[in-house]
Design an enzyme around this catalytic site. Structure first.
Site, short mmCIF file in Angstrom:
data_model
loop_
_atom_site.label_atom_id
_atom_site.label_comp_id
_atom_site.label_asym_id
_atom_site.label_seq_id
_atom_site.Cartn_x
_atom_site.Cartn_y
_atom_site.Cartn_z
N CYS A 1 0.89 -1.16 0.00
CA CYS A 1 0.00 0.00 0.00
C CYS A 1 0.92 1.21 0.00
O CYS A 1 1.49 1.56 1.03
CB CYS A 1 -0.92 0.02 1.22
SG CYS A 1 -1.87 1.55 1.34
N CYS B 1 -0.57 4.31 2.24
CA CYS B 1 -0.62 4.26 3.70
C CYS B 1 -0.24 2.85 4.14
O CYS B 1 0.90 2.45 3.94
CB CYS B 1 -1.98 4.70 4.23
SG CYS B 1 -3.41 4.01 3.37
N SER B 2 -1.17 2.12 4.75
CA SER B 2 -0.82 0.75 5.16
C SER B 2 -2.03 -0.15 5.11
O SER B 2 -2.24 -0.97 5.99
CB SER B 2 -0.21 0.76 6.56
OG SER B 2 -1.11 1.37 7.47
N CYS B 3 -2.87 0.00 4.06
CA CYS B 3 -4.03 -0.88 3.88
C CYS B 3 -3.55 -2.33 3.88
O CYS B 3 -2.57 -2.67 3.21
CB CYS B 3 -4.72 -0.57 2.55
SG CYS B 3 -5.41 1.09 2.50
#
Lengths: 201, 92
Positions: free
Chosen positions: A98, A101-103
Site C-alpha cells: 500500500c 498508507c498501510s491498507c
C-alpha cells in the site's frame, strides 16, 4: 506541533468522546472492533490457503470472493472491506503493497508487520520490486512474471501462494503450518522445513 | 462503464496543490497510461468521505501498468496493478 509532543492518550480519549457525543459510534462498538481486530492473526489466512490447496471448490470461491470464503471458515468479515485474493503460479508472482498508507487484509492476517508500513518497503515495492524480493530470499527467474498490487482503495488483497513441492498427502493442518505472513503478502514463498522448495522448482 | 482491455490515461491532475484534499490516486501514476483489467465495484468517493461530505458512488477499476513505463531508467520488469476511481481515468 511535532507528533511526538502530542499526548496520545488524551487525544484518543477526546476523539472517542467526540465520536460518542456525535452519535457516530459507541464505546461498546469500539471495544467490539478492538476485540475482533486483536483476534485476527496470519493463522486465519494460512487456514484459507491450506484449504484452497486441498479443496478446488473452496479455491474457486476464494479467488472469486475472498470475504465469502473467509466467512465460510468462520472468520468474521462484517464491516470489513472486500477481500481480493491473488493467485500465484509457477509463472506469475504477486506482491502486495500500500504505497499511500498501510491498507492490509487485517481480517485474515491481523495487524500489518512494521516493515509493511515503512517508507522504504512502500517505495521499493513499486520502484525496484525484484531486488526487494531478492533481499527477502525470493529470487524470481526471468520466466516468472511479477505483478505488484498497490492497495490504493476499497479492497484488501492477499496472495494465494504456490503449494510447495513435496507436500503430497499432507493434512490441511500441516499445510497451514507452512504458510507464513510474508507468503500471503508475496515477499516470501512457502518453504518446506528443510528449506528445499523454491518457486522455481 | 469502462470495458476490460480499454487503454486509459490517469489524469495528470494535482488537487493537493490547490488546497486540502484526500486522494487515493498515487503520485507515481498521474499522467501514466495503463489497461483496465476489470471493474471492481462501486464505492462512495473517498475524496468526499474524508471530509464528511455526502459521497456519491464511483466505479472502481483495477488498472494494470507496465512498471518500466513509469520510471525513466526502464526498470523494473514488472506490472503494477492499482485500484483507481473512474473520474481519474481518461480514454486513450
Amino acid at each position: 506541533m511535532q507528533t511526538s509532543d502530542v499526548d496520545h492518550d488524551r487525544l484518543l480519549t477526546a476523539l472517542r468522546s467526540l465520536l460518542a457525543a456525535k452519535g457516530i459510534t459507541t464505546a461498546a462498538e469500539i471495544a467490539e472492533r478492538i476485540t475482533i481486530t486483536d483476534a485476527a492473526t496470519p493463522a486465519r489466512g494460512a487456514a484459507m490457503v491450506a484449504k484452497a490447496w486441498v479443496d478446488p471448490e473452496f479455491r474457486t470461491l476464494m479467488l472469486t470472493d475472498g470475504a465469502r470464503a473467509a466467512e465460510s471458515l468462520g472468520i468474521p468479515m462484517r464491516g470489513m472491506p472486500p477481500l481480493g485474493v491473488l493467485e500465484n503460479t509457477r509463472t506469475q508472482h504477486h506482491l502486495v503493497v500500500c504505497t499511500l498508507c498501510s491498507c492490509y487484509p487485517r481480517a485474515v492476517l491481523g495487524y500489518p508487520p512494521f516493515w509493511f508500513k515503512s517508507n522504504s518497503y512502500r517505495a521499493r515495492a513499486v520502484r525496484d520490486p525484484r531486488r526487494l524480493l531478492a533481499e527477502w530470499g525470493t529470487v524470481l527467474g526471468d520466466d516468472v512474471a511479477l505483478r505488484v498490487v498497490d492497495s490504493t482503495a476499497d479492497y484488501r488483497w492477499m496472495v494465494l501462494p504456490v503449494r510447495p513441492m513435496g507436500t503430497r498427502g499432507w493434512s490441511e493442518a500441516a499445510l497451514a503450518g507452512l504458510v507464513r505472513e510474508g507468503d500471503m503478502i508475496g515477499v516470501t514463498t512457502p518453504q518446506l522445513p528443510s528449506g528445499t522448495a523454491t518457486l522455481a522448482k | 462503464m469502462i470495458a476490460a482491455g480499454q487503454r486509459v490515461r490517469v489524469r495528470d491532475d494535482w488537487p493537493e496543490t490547490r488546497g486540502p484534499c484526500h486522494i487515493r490516486t498515487p503520485h507515481y501514476l498521474r499522467g501514466a497510461t495503463g489497461t483496465v483489467q476489470r471493474h471492481l465495484g462501486d464505492f462512495p468517493n473517498p475524496e468526499d468521505l474524508a471530509f464528511g461530505r455526502k459521497a456519491r458512488r464511483l466505479s472502481l477499476y483495477h488498472v494494470v501498468f507496465d512498471a518500466s513505463s513509469l520510471w525513466g531508467d526502464g526498470k523494473p520488469k514488472a506490472e503494477i496493478l492499482v485500484e483507481l476511481y473512474e473520474p481519474w481515468l481518461e480514454p486513450v
